[in-house]
Design a protein around this motif. Structure first.
Motif, PDB file in Angstrom:
ATOM      1  N   LEU A 102      23.833  60.699  60.925  1.00 22.19           N
ATOM      2  CA  LEU A 102      23.218  61.758  60.129  1.00 22.19           C
ATOM      3  C   LEU A 102      23.743  63.104  60.583  1.00 22.19           C
ATOM      4  O   LEU A 102      23.702  63.427  61.772  1.00 22.19           O
ATOM      5  CB  LEU A 102      21.695  61.695  60.295  1.00 22.19           C
ATOM      6  N   ASN A 103      24.270  63.884  59.639  1.00 20.91           N
ATOM      7  CA  ASN A 103      24.807  65.200  59.965  1.00 20.91           C
ATOM      8  C   ASN A 103      25.866  65.123  61.070  1.00 20.91           C
ATOM      9  O   ASN A 103      25.896  65.948  61.990  1.00 20.91           O
ATOM     10  CB  ASN A 103      23.675  66.143  60.384  1.00 20.91           C
ATOM     11  N   LYS A 104      26.716  64.080  60.982  1.00 20.21           N
ATOM     12  CA  LYS A 104      27.858  63.848  61.872  1.00 20.21           C
ATOM     13  C   LYS A 104      27.473  63.370  63.274  1.00 20.21           C
ATOM     14  O   LYS A 104      28.320  63.254  64.146  1.00 20.21           O
ATOM     15  CB  LYS A 104      28.736  65.104  61.984  1.00 20.21           C
ATOM     16  N   LYS A 105      26.188  63.073  63.499  1.00 20.11           N
ATOM     17  CA  LYS A 105      25.733  62.589  64.798  1.00 20.11           C
ATOM     18  C   LYS A 105      25.026  61.246  64.644  1.00 20.11           C
ATOM     19  O   LYS A 105      24.311  61.028  63.673  1.00 20.11           O
ATOM     20  CB  LYS A 105      24.794  63.608  65.445  1.00 20.11           C
ATOM     21  N   SER A 106      25.222  60.377  65.637  1.00 23.05           N
ATOM     22  CA  SER A 106      24.607  59.055  65.577  1.00 23.05           C
ATOM     23  C   SER A 106      23.095  59.169  65.742  1.00 23.05           C
ATOM     24  O   SER A 106      22.597  59.743  66.714  1.00 23.05           O
ATOM     25  CB  SER A 106      25.184  58.162  66.674  1.00 23.05           C
ATOM     26  N   LEU A 107      22.367  58.616  64.777  1.00 22.28           N
ATOM     27  CA  LEU A 107      20.910  58.588  64.859  1.00 22.28           C
ATOM     28  C   LEU A 107      20.455  57.379  65.674  1.00 22.28           C
ATOM     29  O   LEU A 107      19.650  57.496  66.587  1.00 22.28           O
ATOM     30  CB  LEU A 107      20.305  58.539  63.454  1.00 22.28           C
ATOM     31  N   PHE A 108      21.006  56.193  65.340  1.00 22.06           N
ATOM     32  CA  PHE A 108      20.740  55.007  66.158  1.00 22.06           C
ATOM     33  C   PHE A 108      21.744  53.913  65.800  1.00 22.06           C
ATOM     34  O   PHE A 108      22.407  53.966  64.764  1.00 22.06           O
ATOM     35  CB  PHE A 108      19.302  54.496  65.975  1.00 22.06           C
ATOM     36  N   ARG A 109      21.829  52.935  66.681  1.00 16.86           N
ATOM     37  CA  ARG A 109      22.704  51.784  66.501  1.00 16.86           C
ATOM     38  C   ARG A 109      21.912  50.530  66.841  1.00 16.86           C
ATOM     39  O   ARG A 109      21.119  50.520  67.794  1.00 16.86           O
ATOM     40  CB  ARG A 109      23.949  51.908  67.392  1.00 16.86           C
ATOM     41  N   VAL A 110      22.158  49.457  66.075  1.00 15.33           N
ATOM     42  CA  VAL A 110      21.532  48.154  66.331  1.00 15.33           C
ATOM     43  C   VAL A 110      22.630  47.106  66.372  1.00 15.33           C
ATOM     44  O   VAL A 110      23.379  46.946  65.409  1.00 15.33           O
ATOM     45  CB  VAL A 110      20.506  47.793  65.242  1.00 15.33           C
ATOM     46  N   ASP A 111      22.751  46.410  67.489  1.00 16.22           N
ATOM     47  CA  ASP A 111      23.796  45.402  67.649  1.00 16.22           C
ATOM     48  C   ASP A 111      23.404  44.081  66.982  1.00 16.22           C
ATOM     49  O   ASP A 111      22.238  43.727  66.895  1.00 16.22           O
ATOM     50  CB  ASP A 111      24.083  45.164  69.131  1.00 16.22           C
ATOM     51  N   GLU A 112      24.422  43.366  66.531  1.00 19.55           N
ATOM     52  CA  GLU A 112      24.258  42.024  65.976  1.00 19.55           C
ATOM     53  C   GLU A 112      24.437  40.982  67.084  1.00 19.55           C
ATOM     54  O   GLU A 112      25.206  41.201  68.018  1.00 19.55           O
ATOM     55  CB  GLU A 112      25.308  41.773  64.883  1.00 19.55           C
ATOM     56  N   PRO A 113      23.762  39.805  66.954  1.00 24.96           N
ATOM     57  CA  PRO A 113      22.703  39.512  65.995  1.00 24.96           C
ATOM     58  C   PRO A 113      21.411  40.255  66.350  1.00 24.96           C
ATOM     59  O   PRO A 113      21.211  40.625  67.506  1.00 24.96           O
ATOM     60  CB  PRO A 113      22.532  38.002  66.092  1.00 24.96           C
ATOM     61  N   ILE A 114      20.558  40.462  65.359  1.00 25.65           N
ATOM     62  CA  ILE A 114      19.346  41.256  65.540  1.00 25.65           C
ATOM     63  C   ILE A 114      18.171  40.353  65.878  1.00 25.65           C
ATOM     64  O   ILE A 114      17.955  39.323  65.236  1.00 25.65           O
ATOM     65  CB  ILE A 114      19.038  42.060  64.258  1.00 25.65           C
ATOM     66  N   GLU A 115      17.429  40.733  66.893  1.00 30.10           N
ATOM     67  CA  GLU A 115      16.185  40.069  67.302  1.00 30.10           C
ATOM     68  C   GLU A 115      16.374  38.563  67.437  1.00 30.10           C
ATOM     69  O   GLU A 115      17.214  38.104  68.188  1.00 30.10           O
ATOM     70  CB  GLU A 115      15.063  40.409  66.311  1.00 30.10           C
ATOM     71  N   ALA A 116      15.593  37.780  66.646  1.00 29.87           N
ATOM     72  CA  ALA A 116      15.570  36.329  66.815  1.00 29.87           C
ATOM     73  C   ALA A 116      16.724  35.623  66.123  1.00 29.87           C
ATOM     74  O   ALA A 116      16.851  34.394  66.227  1.00 29.87           O
ATOM     75  CB  ALA A 116      14.239  35.769  66.301  1.00 29.87           C
ATOM     76  N   ASP A 117      17.550  36.355  65.404  1.00 25.54           N
ATOM     77  CA  ASP A 117      18.681  35.724  64.724  1.00 25.54           C
ATOM     78  C   ASP A 117      19.625  35.087  65.739  1.00 25.54           C
ATOM     79  O   ASP A 117      19.919  35.659  66.785  1.00 25.54           O
ATOM     80  CB  ASP A 117      19.469  36.750  63.907  1.00 25.54           C
ATOM     81  N   THR A 118      20.105  33.907  65.399  1.00 27.25           N
ATOM     82  CA  THR A 118      21.048  33.220  66.285  1.00 27.25           C
ATOM     83  C   THR A 118      22.495  33.476  65.880  1.00 27.25           C
ATOM     84  O   THR A 118      23.412  33.129  66.616  1.00 27.25           O
ATOM     85  CB  THR A 118      20.784  31.703  66.272  1.00 27.25           C
ATOM     86  N   GLN A 119      22.713  34.067  64.720  1.00 26.70           N
ATOM     87  CA  GLN A 119      24.066  34.341  64.264  1.00 26.70           C
ATOM     88  C   GLN A 119      24.118  35.708  63.589  1.00 26.70           C
ATOM     89  O   GLN A 119      23.162  36.131  62.955  1.00 26.70           O
ATOM     90  CB  GLN A 119      24.543  33.251  63.300  1.00 26.70           C
ATOM     91  N   PRO A 120      25.225  36.407  63.752  1.00 28.95           N
ATOM     92  CA  PRO A 120      25.338  37.751  63.167  1.00 28.95           C
ATOM     93  C   PRO A 120      25.680  37.701  61.694  1.00 28.95           C
ATOM     94  O   PRO A 120      26.178  36.688  61.184  1.00 28.95           O
ATOM     95  CB  PRO A 120      26.490  38.361  63.966  1.00 28.95           C
ATOM     96  N   CYS A 121      25.416  38.787  61.012  1.00 26.17           N
ATOM     97  CA  CYS A 121      25.882  38.947  59.639  1.00 26.17           C
ATOM     98  C   CYS A 121      27.402  38.769  59.629  1.00 26.17           C
ATOM     99  O   CYS A 121      28.105  39.305  60.486  1.00 26.17           O
ATOM    100  CB  CYS A 121      25.488  40.323  59.126  1.00 26.17           C
ATOM    101  N   THR A 122      27.891  38.005  58.678  1.00 25.32           N
ATOM    102  CA  THR A 122      29.313  37.673  58.621  1.00 25.32           C
ATOM    103  C   THR A 122      29.878  38.044  57.253  1.00 25.32           C
ATOM    104  O   THR A 122      29.266  37.760  56.221  1.00 25.32           O
ATOM    105  CB  THR A 122      29.528  36.170  58.882  1.00 25.32           C
ATOM    106  N   LEU A 123      31.041  38.670  57.272  1.00 24.76           N
ATOM    107  CA  LEU A 123      31.727  39.044  56.042  1.00 24.76           C
ATOM    108  C   LEU A 123      32.746  37.967  55.709  1.00 24.76           C
ATOM    109  O   LEU A 123      33.529  37.557  56.569  1.00 24.76           O
ATOM    110  CB  LEU A 123      32.420  40.394  56.218  1.00 24.76           C
ATOM    111  N   VAL A 124      32.718  37.496  54.474  1.00 25.93           N
ATOM    112  CA  VAL A 124      33.618  36.421  54.062  1.00 25.93           C
ATOM    113  C   VAL A 124      34.358  36.855  52.807  1.00 25.93           C
ATOM    114  O   VAL A 124      33.790  37.483  51.910  1.00 25.93           O
ATOM    115  CB  VAL A 124      32.841  35.107  53.810  1.00 25.93           C
ATOM    116  N   SER A 125      35.639  36.557  52.751  1.00 23.10           N
ATOM    117  CA  SER A 125      36.434  36.858  51.570  1.00 23.10           C
ATOM    118  C   SER A 125      36.126  35.824  50.497  1.00 23.10           C
ATOM    119  O   SER A 125      36.414  34.639  50.655  1.00 23.10           O
ATOM    120  CB  SER A 125      37.922  36.831  51.920  1.00 23.10           C
ATOM    121  N   GLN A 126      35.526  36.266  49.397  1.00 23.40           N
ATOM    122  CA  GLN A 126      35.081  35.320  48.376  1.00 23.40           C
ATOM    123  C   GLN A 126      36.195  34.556  47.673  1.00 23.40           C
ATOM    124  O   GLN A 126      36.049  33.353  47.435  1.00 23.40           O
ATOM    125  CB  GLN A 126      34.199  36.029  47.338  1.00 23.40           C
ATOM    126  N   PRO A 127      37.314  35.197  47.281  1.00 24.80           N
ATOM    127  CA  PRO A 127      38.328  34.423  46.546  1.00 24.80           C
ATOM    128  C   PRO A 127      38.774  33.143  47.268  1.00 24.80           C
ATOM    129  O   PRO A 127      38.735  32.063  46.665  1.00 24.80           O
ATOM    130  CB  PRO A 127      39.465  35.428  46.367  1.00 24.80           C
TER     131      PRO A 127
END
Length: 404
Positions: free
Chosen positions: A77-102
């Motif tokens: 926000l306004n060129k300064k970091s407000l906060f960061r959250v690392d993956e995976p979050i809380e009780a999740d066992t796997q991080p969000c994953t980006l996959v190429s759909q085609p």
């Protein structure tokens, strides 16, 4: 053997077709596009979507195609970091994953083509529905071909032709934004630490991250409903780079300015959010965006659609194998909607609440000043609130398991 015709070879249509043919059901899958690379396709798989692929026995396919995990979420926000959250979050066992759909869709099609009772027609649009005695009995293609089917499933997206021809209504939420979607050269910092960075100054905002495709940043620039922007085609690459840089921290601003020539022509994504009061009529069932187009917030479209597929297979396969009559099939459609609708409604509510958080600052100058002044002091509280709001959008509202 009963025959299913599916319109739309996106993640909904392709995974459903594969699940059905693996269970002995005859399927014809029709896709209007001549290849899978010509339209925008979302990449974000949340834990709920990854779990759905696992339930369908498709996790190994992800390892065979371009994919990339997110390492964190950061809000600037306004060129300064407000906060960061690392993956995976809380009780999740796997991080969000980006996959190429085609390549994902191509792999799934190849799997389905191992079965003789699967037919794939690509590059031809569905033009209309066929009916017999007031019941849908197949589809008519743009090239004049007619395909008879006991059931037609519309998995053809938010502008569904099947929905229109079946006379099913979509109740849309008021439009709050559209997106301009860019690709450009990647910064090594995103390669080493792939952070989904949401960046804004209270008036303008965009999100940027490294997509599944090697060497490419994806950037979504928000166009609010009341924002008047000059004709998009007239804005040069250099001007876009300056726009991005103007609200970015210095290291990222420098990257945009130095790599302006790599900025590809943007795709304008018209955001439609809504829900069909009825997902079905006699002989027709809608799934995914055809039944409930989702906001792009937290990439819910592909995730809830994969969960639609699992519930559909659970209910539909036993009925088809038992050669249920038309009235029984229509009752199965009702059961599918009844099971899936509560999660869809809740996820759309959560997306709307999340969207409101982003709408507050542009509309309230006094609030912007307060937030900018106190950002560091309230960052911990804001971070905790954000994490709590993500839980159900990441994990799903209801439990979904493949049972057949």
């Amino acid at each position: 053997m009963m025959k299913i015709a599916i319109a739309g070879a996106g993640p909904t249509g392709v995974t459903l077709a594969l699940m059905l043919v693996q269970r002995g059901i005859s399927v014809t899958l029709v896709e209007a596009a001549s290849d899978f690379h010509r339209i925008f396709r979302g990449e974000g798989l949340m834990p709920s979507g990854l779990n759905a692929l696992s339930e369908m026995g498709l996790s190994e396919i992800l390892e065979q195609i371009p994919h990339r995990q997110l390492d964190a979420w950061e809000f600037i926000l306004n060129k300064k970091s407000l906060f960061r959250v690392d993956e995976p979050i809380e009780a999740d066992t796997q991080p969000c994953t980006l996959v190429s759909q085609p390549p994902l869709l191509e792999k799934l099609i190849l799997e389905a083509q191992k079965y003789n009772h699967f037919e794939f027609i690509q590059g031809v649009a569905v033009k209309d529905l066929l009916s017999i005695d007031h019941r849908v009995a197949g589809i008519k293609l743009a090239d004049g071909r007619e395909i008879a089917a006991d059931i037609v499933i519309g998995a053809d997206g938010r502008n569904s032709i099947i929905r229109q021809r079946a006379g099913l209504k979509l109740e849309q939420q008021p439009k709050t934004m559209d997106l301009l979607w860019f690709k450009l050269a990647a910064n090594p910092r995103f390669v080493a630490d792939n952070v989904f960075s949401a960046i804004g100054d209270g008036e303008n905002a965009f999100a940027v991250f490294h997509g599944a495709e090697p060497g490419k940043l994806h950037l979504g620039w928000t166009l609010t409903a009341d924002q008047n922007i000059q004709k998009i085609s007239e804005i040069t690459k250099t001007e876009w780079a300056k726009k991005f840089a103007s609200i970015s921290p210095s290291w990222l601003a420098e990257h945009f300015l130095n790599h302006a020539d790599s900025i590809e022509k943007p795709i304008k994504l018209s955001v439609i959010v809504g829900l069909c009061p009825s997902w079905h009529t006699s002989g027709v069932l809608l799934l995914g965006d055809a039944a409930h187009p989702m906001s792009p917030i937290r990439a819910q479209g592909i995730n809830v659609a994969l969960r639609d597929v699992i519930v559909t297979v659970n209910h539909l396969v036993p009925a088809l194998l038992a050669e249920a009559d038309n009235k029984q099939i229509d009752r199965v459609f009702s059961k599918i909607q009844k099971e899936r609708e509560p999660e869809i409604i809740r996820i759309q509510q959560l997306q709307k609440e999340e969207g409101r958080q982003h709408e507050l600052l542009p509309k309230n100058l006094f609030l912007r000043k307060i937030v900018f002044k106190l950002a560091r002091l309230v960052s911990k509280a804001v971070r905790l609130s954000w994490i709590q709001r993500q839980r159900k959008m990441r994990q799903g509202v209801t439990q979904v398991k493949l049972e057949v």
